[in-house]
Design a protein around this motif. Sequence first.
Motif, PDB file in Angstrom:
ATOM      1  N   THR A 112      66.075  31.576  20.425  1.00  0.00           N
ATOM      2  CA  THR A 112      65.407  30.355  19.963  1.00  0.00           C
ATOM      3  C   THR A 112      65.496  29.238  20.994  1.00  0.00           C
ATOM      4  OG1 THR A 112      65.740  30.864  17.618  1.00  0.00           O
ATOM      5  CG2 THR A 112      65.428  28.556  18.193  1.00  0.00           C
ATOM      6  N   LEU A 113      66.657  29.096  21.641  1.00  0.00           N
ATOM      7  CA  LEU A 113      66.823  28.001  22.603  1.00  0.00           C
ATOM      8  C   LEU A 113      65.875  28.130  23.794  1.00  0.00           C
ATOM      9  CD1 LEU A 113      68.351  25.415  23.094  1.00  0.00           C
ATOM     10  CD2 LEU A 113      70.114  26.733  24.292  1.00  0.00           C
ATOM     11  N   PRO A 114      65.810  29.281  24.481  1.00  0.00           N
ATOM     12  CA  PRO A 114      64.821  29.378  25.570  1.00  0.00           C
ATOM     13  C   PRO A 114      63.380  29.292  25.079  1.00  0.00           C
ATOM     14  CG  PRO A 114      65.953  31.483  25.234  1.00  0.00           C
ATOM     15  CD  PRO A 114      66.701  30.463  24.448  1.00  0.00           C
TER      16      PRO A 114
ATOM     17  N   GLY B 171      60.842  33.189   9.567  1.00  0.00           N
ATOM     18  CA  GLY B 171      61.949  32.488   8.919  1.00  0.00           C
ATOM     19  C   GLY B 171      63.014  32.074   9.916  1.00  0.00           C
ATOM     20  N   ILE B 172      63.334  32.972  10.854  1.00  0.00           N
ATOM     21  CA  ILE B 172      64.310  32.629  11.893  1.00  0.00           C
ATOM     22  C   ILE B 172      63.783  31.478  12.751  1.00  0.00           C
ATOM     23  CG2 ILE B 172      65.503  33.491  13.937  1.00  0.00           C
ATOM     24  CD1 ILE B 172      65.488  36.261  12.639  1.00  0.00           C
ATOM     25  N   ALA B 173      62.485  31.514  13.059  1.00  0.00           N
ATOM     26  CA  ALA B 173      61.893  30.435  13.856  1.00  0.00           C
ATOM     27  C   ALA B 173      61.980  29.102  13.116  1.00  0.00           C
ATOM     28  CB  ALA B 173      60.441  30.769  14.181  1.00  0.00           C
ATOM     29  N   ALA B 174      61.702  29.123  11.812  1.00  0.00           N
ATOM     30  CA  ALA B 174      61.725  27.882  11.033  1.00  0.00           C
ATOM     31  C   ALA B 174      63.123  27.285  10.984  1.00  0.00           C
ATOM     32  CB  ALA B 174      61.200  28.145   9.628  1.00  0.00           C
ATOM     33  N   THR B 175      64.134  28.117  10.723  1.00  0.00           N
ATOM     34  CA  THR B 175      65.494  27.580  10.660  1.00  0.00           C
ATOM     35  C   THR B 175      66.005  27.174  12.038  1.00  0.00           C
ATOM     36  OG1 THR B 175      66.391  29.838  10.804  1.00  0.00           O
ATOM     37  CG2 THR B 175      66.076  28.905   8.600  1.00  0.00           C
ATOM     38  N   GLY B 176      65.384  27.674  13.088  1.00  0.00           N
ATOM     39  CA  GLY B 176      65.767  27.254  14.433  1.00  0.00           C
ATOM     40  C   GLY B 176      65.398  25.817  14.736  1.00  0.00           C
ATOM     41  N   LEU B 177      64.502  25.247  13.937  1.00  0.00           N
ATOM     42  CA  LEU B 177      64.104  23.850  14.134  1.00  0.00           C
ATOM     43  C   LEU B 177      65.016  22.870  13.405  1.00  0.00           C
ATOM     44  CD1 LEU B 177      60.232  24.230  13.762  1.00  0.00           C
ATOM     45  CD2 LEU B 177      61.519  23.910  15.884  1.00  0.00           C
TER      46      LEU B 177
END
Length: 343
Positions: free
Chosen positions: A50-52, A111-117
């Motif tokens: 998610t960070l990169p 879902g993983i992308a959304a919680t990464g924000l």
Amino acid sequence: MQMLGAIPIGIWAPLLGLGLAVCAGVWLGERKAFARRGKVAAWRWVRLATLPILAATAAVAWLPAQAVGGPEALAVFYLCLLFVCPVVYFGLHVWLGRWVSPALIGGEALGIAATGLLPIAVPVAAAHLLQPWYFEARAAVAEAGRLRAPVRPRPHRIVDERRFLLPEIGEVWAEHWLAPGGVRVERIESRHGGEFSRADDSSGGGLCRAGDDVYLFWSAAAPTPHWRMFWRDESGELLQSEWTSQPAAGPAEHFELRWSDAGVNLPARIPLGMVALARVPDGGAESFDGLLGLGAVYDPLDNCLPLDLRWPAKPGWSAPQALRIAQWRIDLQAMRFATFRRP
């Protein structure tokens, strides 16, 4: 509303801490959910990516704006931020989710992308919610500090007290508060219904400033104004004064303008927000324009019209044919206009 950047780091730090705490709780629950499905390894790889992915998404908005430059750069930045960045950010998560083992379905990767924000979204949302209370508290602290200032007699000498009669508006008081050397005015307030509110931060309220000198242009139909001024003396000490204005003695005189080819001479200085000039475009009809036009820089420390008002030529327009003064008549609950036409 003031920008979030006005909130100091001392407030942002706990908000960021709150964001990280929320993220830790959400991500821990998310990890347990993927562990029950036997996909914890896949979740870990996508979460670490998610960070990169965020860095790549930021570059998608930043680099095109830098390449364009100029006034269009901001438009390019927002277009990329709103329409391109979401596709890149969520798309990369979905793409990576298909390559890890075991593979993630689209909904899981999204879902993983959304919680990464969450590290960004939680502090910003909290700041938006807390912002009104923060600025109210800061204003209350500043007000309390001002009210502790010692009370002193008014530092200004009131000169040029005059009474004028204006068509449609009626009688107006004009005063010049002359500041002695070394005095710096910080704030002027007027009392309304027992409460004080700032009076020197508007261009059309009947009071204007020329540095530390103050000019009053007040409707006689309005309640007699009571003032509170916060000022600093030569030593820099904050002081306060209160007084009530009174009309000048003697009869009121007509407010007469003296026109010339280059401008007009006024009998008293007026807040520039109260005045508009009428010009006629080539082949068009007369139009009144305020002196605070688009692109004008408003300076609350210099917002009085000069007595000798001059104006530059405006291609395609006539010289000003009339000057109009607008003033609110509180007794009539209506705006009134005094129009003075070039002879």
